[in-house]
Design a protein around this motif. Structure first.
Motif: not given
Length: 169
Positions: A128-139
Motif C-alpha cells: 500500500v502506498n498512500t503518499g505519506a505512508m507505505k506498507m507491506i504485508s508478507a506471509a
C-alpha cells in the motif's frame, strides 16, 4: 472485568522506582477461571510490564528496555531509535510489535524489510502506498507466519515505523 483494569494500574506504577527495580507485582483472575500474574520493572522512561497466564506471556517495554529482536530472525533497521516493543508467546505461537523512528526515507525502510522477508521465505502479499505512508504485508505459503511493516513520514524528514511479526513455532 478486573483483568482489564490491571494493565493501566501496572503502567501507572511504572512512574515510581529506579530503572531495574520491580515497582509492582501481583496476581489477578484472568477472567476465564484461571490466575494470571504481572510484574512491572523500571521507571517512566525505561520500563517493562510482564503479564503471564497458563496460556502464555506478554511483555510490553519502553525506553532502553524495549527489545529490538523480532520473530523469524528479522533485523532492526540500521540506526533505528526504538520507541516501544511488545512480545508475546503462547500455545505454540510467538509475535512481536516494534515501533521505531529513523532518519531514513520510508522507501528505503520498506525496501530493507522486503529484502528481509524474502530472505526468510516469506512472500510479499500486499503493498500500500498512500503518499505519506507505505506498507507491506508478507506471509509464508501456509500463512502460518507473517509480517506487516508500515512506514510513515513523520513531518520532520524522518520516518515512523511499526513492524508486526508472528507465527507458529
Amino acid at each position: 472485568m478486573r483483568k482489564y483494569l490491571i494493565l493501566p494500574l501496572a503502567l501507572l506504577a511504572v512512574s515510581c522506582g529506579s530503572n531495574d527495580d520491580e515497582v509492582a507485582s501481583g496476581t489477578f483472575d484472568d477472567g476465564d477461571g484461571g490466575k494470571a500474574s504481572y510484574s512491572v520493572k523500571g521507571d517512566d522512561g525505561d520500563s517493562e510490564v510482564t503479564i503471564k497466564t497458563d496460556k502464555g506471556e506478554v511483555r510490553i517495554s519502553g525506553g532502553e528496555k524495549a527489545r529490538g529482536s523480532l520473530p523469524m530472525g528479522l533485523k532492526l533497521y540500521p540506526g533505528a531509535e526504538i520507541q516501544s516493543s511488545m512480545t508475546g508467546s503462547g500455545e505454540g505461537s510467538t509475535g512481536a510489535m516494534l515501533t521505531f523512528k529513523t532518519d531514513a526515507d520510508k522507501d528505503k525502510v520498506i525496501d530493507f524489510y522486503k529484502d528481509q522477508v524474502k530472505s526468510k521465505g516469506l512472500e510479499v502479499k500486499a503493498e500500500v502506498n498512500t503518499g505519506a505512508m507505505k506498507m507491506i504485508s508478507a506471509a509464508n505459503k501456509d500463512r502460518e507466519s507473517g509480517v506487516n511493516v508500515s512506514a510513515t513520514d513523520d513531518g520532520s524528514g524522518g520516518t515512523q515505523v511499526t513492524v508486526i511479526a508472528g507465527g507458529n513455532g
